[in-house]
Design an enzyme around this catalytic site. Structure first.
Site, short mmCIF file in Angstrom:
data_model
loop_
_atom_site.label_atom_id
_atom_site.label_comp_id
_atom_site.label_asym_id
_atom_site.label_seq_id
_atom_site.Cartn_x
_atom_site.Cartn_y
_atom_site.Cartn_z
N GLN A 40 0.82 -1.21 0.00
CA GLN A 40 0.00 0.00 0.00
C GLN A 40 0.86 1.27 0.00
O GLN A 40 0.56 2.23 -0.70
CB GLN A 40 -0.94 0.03 1.23
CG GLN A 40 -2.02 -1.03 1.20
CD GLN A 40 -3.03 -0.83 0.08
OE1 GLN A 40 -3.40 0.28 -0.27
NE2 GLN A 40 -3.47 -1.93 -0.52
N ASP A 95 0.46 -4.36 9.94
CA ASP A 95 -0.39 -4.17 11.12
C ASP A 95 0.31 -4.59 12.42
O ASP A 95 0.14 -3.95 13.44
CB ASP A 95 -1.70 -4.96 10.94
CG ASP A 95 -2.51 -4.39 9.79
OD1 ASP A 95 -2.86 -3.20 9.83
OD2 ASP A 95 -2.77 -5.12 8.81
N THR A 96 1.10 -5.66 12.35
CA THR A 96 1.76 -6.15 13.56
C THR A 96 2.86 -5.21 14.05
O THR A 96 3.27 -5.27 15.20
CB THR A 96 2.37 -7.54 13.31
OG1 THR A 96 3.14 -7.48 12.11
CG2 THR A 96 1.29 -8.60 13.17
N VAL A 97 3.35 -4.35 13.16
CA VAL A 97 4.45 -3.44 13.49
C VAL A 97 3.92 -2.06 13.91
O VAL A 97 4.61 -1.25 14.52
CB VAL A 97 5.37 -3.31 12.25
CG1 VAL A 97 6.42 -2.24 12.43
CG2 VAL A 97 6.01 -4.64 11.89
N GLN A 98 2.66 -1.79 13.56
CA GLN A 98 2.11 -0.44 13.76
C GLN A 98 2.17 0.08 15.21
O GLN A 98 2.51 1.25 15.41
CB GLN A 98 0.67 -0.37 13.24
CG GLN A 98 0.62 -0.39 11.70
CD GLN A 98 -0.78 -0.29 11.14
OE1 GLN A 98 -1.73 -0.03 11.87
NE2 GLN A 98 -0.92 -0.51 9.85
N HIS A 119 -6.45 0.08 7.47
CA HIS A 119 -7.13 -1.08 8.08
C HIS A 119 -7.34 -0.71 9.55
O HIS A 119 -6.49 -0.08 10.17
CB HIS A 119 -6.26 -2.33 7.91
CG HIS A 119 -6.84 -3.58 8.51
ND1 HIS A 119 -8.19 -3.87 8.50
CD2 HIS A 119 -6.25 -4.63 9.14
CE1 HIS A 119 -8.38 -5.06 9.08
NE2 HIS A 119 -7.22 -5.52 9.48
N GLU A 206 -11.76 -12.82 5.23
CA GLU A 206 -10.52 -13.53 4.87
C GLU A 206 -10.44 -14.89 5.58
O GLU A 206 -9.88 -15.84 5.03
CB GLU A 206 -9.27 -12.67 5.11
CG GLU A 206 -9.00 -12.26 6.52
CD GLU A 206 -8.12 -11.01 6.62
OE1 GLU A 206 -7.99 -10.26 5.65
OE2 GLU A 206 -7.57 -10.77 7.72
P1 NAD Z 1 3.60 -4.46 3.52
O1 NAD Z 1 3.98 -5.61 4.36
O2 NAD Z 1 3.48 -4.65 2.06
O3 NAD Z 1 4.62 -3.26 3.65
C1 NAD Z 1 5.00 -2.71 4.83
C2 NAD Z 1 6.19 -1.78 4.64
O4 NAD Z 1 6.43 -1.23 5.94
C3 NAD Z 1 7.49 -2.46 4.25
O5 NAD Z 1 7.68 -2.56 2.88
C4 NAD Z 1 8.50 -1.51 4.89
O6 NAD Z 1 8.68 -0.39 4.05
C5 NAD Z 1 7.81 -1.07 6.14
N1 NAD Z 1 8.19 -1.84 7.34
C6 NAD Z 1 8.23 -3.18 7.49
N2 NAD Z 1 8.62 -3.54 8.72
C7 NAD Z 1 8.83 -2.38 9.37
C8 NAD Z 1 9.28 -2.07 10.68
N3 NAD Z 1 9.59 -3.03 11.57
N4 NAD Z 1 9.38 -0.76 11.02
C9 NAD Z 1 9.10 0.21 10.13
N5 NAD Z 1 8.70 -0.02 8.87
C10 NAD Z 1 8.58 -1.29 8.51
O7 NAD Z 1 2.26 -3.86 4.16
P2 NAD Z 1 0.86 -3.61 3.42
O8 NAD Z 1 0.30 -4.91 2.98
O9 NAD Z 1 1.01 -2.51 2.44
O10 NAD Z 1 -0.04 -3.13 4.65
C11 NAD Z 1 -0.02 -1.80 5.11
C12 NAD Z 1 -1.41 -1.49 5.65
O11 NAD Z 1 -2.36 -1.53 4.59
C13 NAD Z 1 -1.91 -2.49 6.70
O12 NAD Z 1 -2.65 -1.80 7.66
C14 NAD Z 1 -2.81 -3.40 5.88
O13 NAD Z 1 -3.81 -4.04 6.65
C15 NAD Z 1 -3.41 -2.40 4.93
N6 NAD Z 1 -3.99 -2.95 3.70
C16 NAD Z 1 -3.25 -3.81 2.93
C17 NAD Z 1 -3.78 -4.30 1.74
C18 NAD Z 1 -2.99 -5.23 0.85
O14 NAD Z 1 -3.57 -5.77 -0.07
N7 NAD Z 1 -1.70 -5.44 1.06
C19 NAD Z 1 -5.08 -3.90 1.33
C20 NAD Z 1 -5.78 -2.99 2.12
C21 NAD Z 1 -5.22 -2.52 3.30
MG MG Z 2 -8.65 -7.52 3.35
#
Ligand code: NAD
Ligand code: MG
Length: 353
Positions: A40, A95-98, A119, A206
């Site tokens: 995202q 989400d787990t890192v937020q 989310h 899911e």
């Molecule tokens: P992701 O796992 O693709 O990316 C997370 C990014 O966060 C990493 O690429 C990195 O840049 C950074 N990161 C990773 N670990 C870290 C840490 N320890 N400290 C700081 N930064 C760190 O995540 P995502 O799937 O894009 O999800 C982000 C949000 O979007 C979540 O809340 C998720 O629920 C939501 N979301 C995701 C999707 C999807 O399809 N992937 C769809 C809708 C909503």
């Molecule tokens: Mg979903």
């Protein structure tokens, strides 16, 4: 804006916003910090940037995504510095890192700033308690990030959800809508929801249907055929490969579109046998799964699992990877021409760190 009121005991109302409902102007004087550059994160940052919004990316010093963001001409700084400079902070790390990232940036948030999520998990289950006087919004594209980006580049939209958890400034809703417009969601339509509804329906969907339900159905169907002596290859085609054709029809035209396209034999067989397989017990089990989502049992389990370094998760992942259907599928896909297309379809998102 269109409001679709379905006659129902509980007066069910859905509001859908489009481009005309959103004004990018409310973001004109603001800087947006996008924390994370994954699925995202990269899509939101690039789309916001190309929509003319002042955006920067917050990443750890050690993050392997820094180069990718900088190569796109985006400003990159630490999450703390980005949050300090911005008025809108979009939390797009996993989400787990937020919660840990929020703890890092909390002191940088000022009254009137906006904390934006994709989310609702952490806010809904109390893992993040946003400080007072800060807007808390959610714009959640209903699509993986690489499609949010690709659709935007093709002048198309990605459907999304909008929720306001806290409106501290009186214009949190307008800010959320503007953000949704800037990433391309109002081009397709944005549905109004709440953090609770988005979180609970997302988890339920899911678990029971999309990821959990479908994979269980596929594996049980495969095993039923193979255990009765049919060839693994045939079982793979019938129970997994053809699923895509059916899902495409469902996606395009609903249940009716699918039933219209299959043979009368398939339609009659499906209509009479579907409920035999997914019967009232499955329904009761779904209700139990929903209850565990609603009462927080699932959330607690998942948080504990992460704190314990994911012991069950690691085991389950391994078991799934080594299921016979995976090997059969890998060998078959390698033999067929469509495997090349599949490769193209996969996300070109920057590497996770
Ligand atoms: P992701 O796992 O693709 O990316 C997370 C990014 O966060 C990493 O690429 C990195 O840049 C950074 N990161 C990773 N670990 C870290 C840490 N320890 N400290 C700081 N930064 C760190 O995540 P995502 O799937 O894009 O999800 C982000 C949000 O979007 C979540 O809340 C998720 O629920 C939501 N979301 C995701 C999707 C999807 O399809 N992937 C769809 C809708 C909503
Ligand atoms: Mg979903």
């Amino acid at each position: 804006m269109s409001t679709d009121e379905t006659p129902d005991d509980e007066e069910f109302t859905t509001t859908v916003y489009d481009d005309d409902d959103a004004d990018l102007g409310v973001l004109a004087e603001k800087t947006v910090a996008v924390l994370g550059y994954g699925s995202q994160g990269h899509a939101h940052a690039l789309n916001l940037h190309e929509s003319g919004i002042d955006v920067m990316v917050g990443l750890r010093k050690s993050s392997s995504s820094r180069g990718a963001a900088e190569a796109e001409g985006l400003r990159v700084m630490t999450p703390k510095n980005a949050a300090s400079e911005a008025q809108v902070v979009s939390v797009l790390v996993p989400d787990t890192v937020q919660p840990a990232v929020y703890a890092e940036i909390e002191d940088e948030l000022e009254p009137g700033d906006t904390l934006q999520f994709a989310h609702g998990f952490n806010v809904h289950y109390g893992q993040i308690e946003p400080k007072e006087e800060v807007n808390v919004t959610m714009v959640a594209p209903k699509s993986p990030g690489h499609l949010v980006r690709r659709n935007y580049e093709n002048d198309e939209g990605t459907p999304g959800l909008l929720a306001v958890y806290r409106d501290a400034t009186g214009d949190a809703h307008d800010l959320g809508l503007a953000y949704a417009k800037a990433i391309g969601c109002t081009r397709a339509g944005v549905v109004e929801t709440s953090f609770r509804e988005e979180t609970e329906t997302d988890l339920f969907g899911e678990q029971a249907v999309l990821c959990g339900g479908v994979t269980s159905l596929v594996k049980q169907g495969y095993e039923t055929l193979v255990d009765d002596g049919y060839s693994p290859e045939m079982a793979y085609f019938e129970c997994l490969n053809e699923l895509k054709l059916i899902v495409d029809l469902l996606y395009e035209d609903g249940l009716g579109g699918m039933w219209d396209s299959v043979s009368d034999t398939a339609e009659y067989g499906g209509l009479t046998r579907g409920d035999v397989v997914v019967d009232e017990h499955a329904r009761e089990n779904m209700e139990a799964v929903l209850e565990a989502v609603q009462d927080g049992t699932f959330a607690r389990e998942w948080i504990n699992e992460n704190q314990a370094n994911r012991p069950s998760y690691t085991q389950l992942r391994h078991a799934e990877k080594t299921h016979e259907i995976e090997e059969v599928g890998e060998n078959l896909r390698a033999l067929f021409a469509w495997s090349e297309d599949t490769e193209e379809e996969t996300a070109e998102t920057p590497a996770d760190d």
